[in-house]
Design an enzyme around this catalytic site. Structure first.
Site, short mmCIF file in Angstrom:
data_model
loop_
_atom_site.label_atom_id
_atom_site.label_comp_id
_atom_site.label_asym_id
_atom_site.label_seq_id
_atom_site.Cartn_x
_atom_site.Cartn_y
_atom_site.Cartn_z
N CYS A 68 58.94 65.86 9.53
CA CYS A 68 59.76 64.66 9.73
C CYS A 68 60.92 64.98 10.67
O CYS A 68 61.93 65.56 10.25
CB CYS A 68 60.27 64.15 8.39
SG CYS A 68 61.34 62.71 8.54
N CYS A 115 64.21 63.33 9.66
CA CYS A 115 64.88 63.92 8.49
C CYS A 115 65.50 65.27 8.84
O CYS A 115 66.60 65.58 8.40
CB CYS A 115 63.90 64.15 7.34
SG CYS A 115 62.67 62.89 7.10
N ASP A 116 64.82 66.07 9.61
CA ASP A 116 65.20 67.49 9.76
C ASP A 116 65.70 67.86 11.15
O ASP A 116 66.19 68.98 11.35
CB ASP A 116 64.00 68.39 9.42
CG ASP A 116 63.53 68.19 7.99
OD1 ASP A 116 64.36 67.83 7.15
OD2 ASP A 116 62.33 68.36 7.73
#
Ligand code: NAP
Length: 305
Positions: free
Chosen positions: A133, A136-137
């Protein structure tokens, strides 16, 4: 044990739309959602192909707006993973945490999850450099060099997003052209810090002190190896449907997607499948939403019989 007319499994665009339409038809509804409402759109930076948002909309904003649409309706929401779905007299039962709920009709909108690459040490290095992701990261790799693997829309979108945060992005694809929508191609070509690596597949992950330090690629045309030092590897090689909980209750195709036609009906009366979890030509937010509406109407008709 609680009983409902309909149980909606999943809280992504398909599940939210199905629940909305079912509630509006006066049907008692339970919705089961493992995490926050929104599903895969929560992992998408910007959605640019949903009508009404010519400048695009952030994935989380769309998820919030979809979820808020249900606020004025009465339904029971269960925030837990579905462990099991079983046929019982008068419908289908679901184990959700410590509870069991039963629905006369079921709409399965459980979506799909990122597919792993399948290289050694991938699991151990997940969260230590390997990610599924970018949204997200990505921030963990600010000003670092990263690799995105894949040639679809997810890989293209991730590479564009990461190019704004990271020093350099390698986009590795096993063919010599992307399968992603044409609009992405030019944008990617114009990025000064993006390098395409064509006809290549990751074969080995190199680690240093328990963290990803690089990726060894096989160059498919020559058979040679190429080592690229990166701190982050973003895997975007497609998705796998979330169907484990079905325990074989519904027919799935060879890739695991629930077999259902445009009416979203499965081969089991009263059980419908909508969105990314079912076999279909185009997995998009707009088609997931459409499925949600169609299967809710089909379910309402089934319940009226
Ligand atoms: P996808 O379209 O299935 O693309 C997966 C990519 O990964 C393909 O390029 C495939 O290569 C490659 N691949 C598969 N297995 C691999 C492996 N083991 N090693 C290396 N490469 C591998 O998946 P996606 O990009 O996640 O998209 C999923 C669905 O969501 C699609 O329907 C997509 O259109 C939709 N989506 C849409 C948008 C948008 O509209 N903006 C954004 C994100 C996702 P090949 O090309 O050789 O098959």
């Amino acid at each position: 044990m609680k009983h409902y007319d309909a149980i909606v499994v999943g809280g992504g665009p398909a599940g939210i739309t199905a629940a909305l339409y079912l509630c509006r038809s006066g049907i008692s509804v339970a919705q089961i959602e493992m995490l926050a409402p929104g599903g895969q759109i929560l992992k998408t930076e910007s959605i640019e192909n949903y009508p009404g948002f010519p400048k695009g909309i952030k994935g989380w904003e769309m998820a919030d707006a979809f979820a808020a649409h249900l606020d004025d309706y009465e339904l029971d929401r269960y925030n837990d993973a579905v462990l099991k779905m079983e046929q019982v007299p008068g419908g289908w039962s679901f184990s959700v945490g410590k509870e069991t709920i039963v629905g006369k009709a079921v709409v399965v909108c459980s979506g799909a999850n990122p597919r792993p690459l399948g290289v050694p040490r991938e699991t151990q290095l997940t969260g230590r450099g390997v990610s599924y992701c970018a949204l997200c990261d990505g921030n963990f790799f600010r000003d670092k060099e990263v690799m995105v693997v894949g040639g679809g829309n997810t890989a293209a979108g991730d590479a564009i997003y990461l190019s704004r945060i990271c020093k350099k992005v390698y986009l590795v694809h096993r063919r010599d052209k992307l399968r992603a929508t044409a609009i992405y191609h030019k944008r990617l070509e114009d990025l000064p810090n993006l390098e395409f690596v064509w006809n290549a597949v990751p074969r080995k992950l190199v680690a240093d002190e328990g963290k990803l330090a690089g990726v060894r690629l096989e160059m498919l045309e020559t058979g040679e190896e190429r080592d690229i030092a990166v701190d982050g590897l973003f895997v975007a090689v497609g998705t796998e449907p979330n169907t484990e909980f079905l325990g074989g209750a519904l027919q799935c195709d060879e890739t695991g997607y629930i077999v259902a036609d445009e009416s979203c009906a499965t081969e089991v009366p009263g059980v419908f499948a909508a969105g990314d979890v079912r076999t279909k030509f185009l997995h998009q937010v707009v088609t997931a939403v459409s499925d949600g509406a169609v299967c809710a109407e089909e379910a309402a008709e089934y319940l009226a019989i």
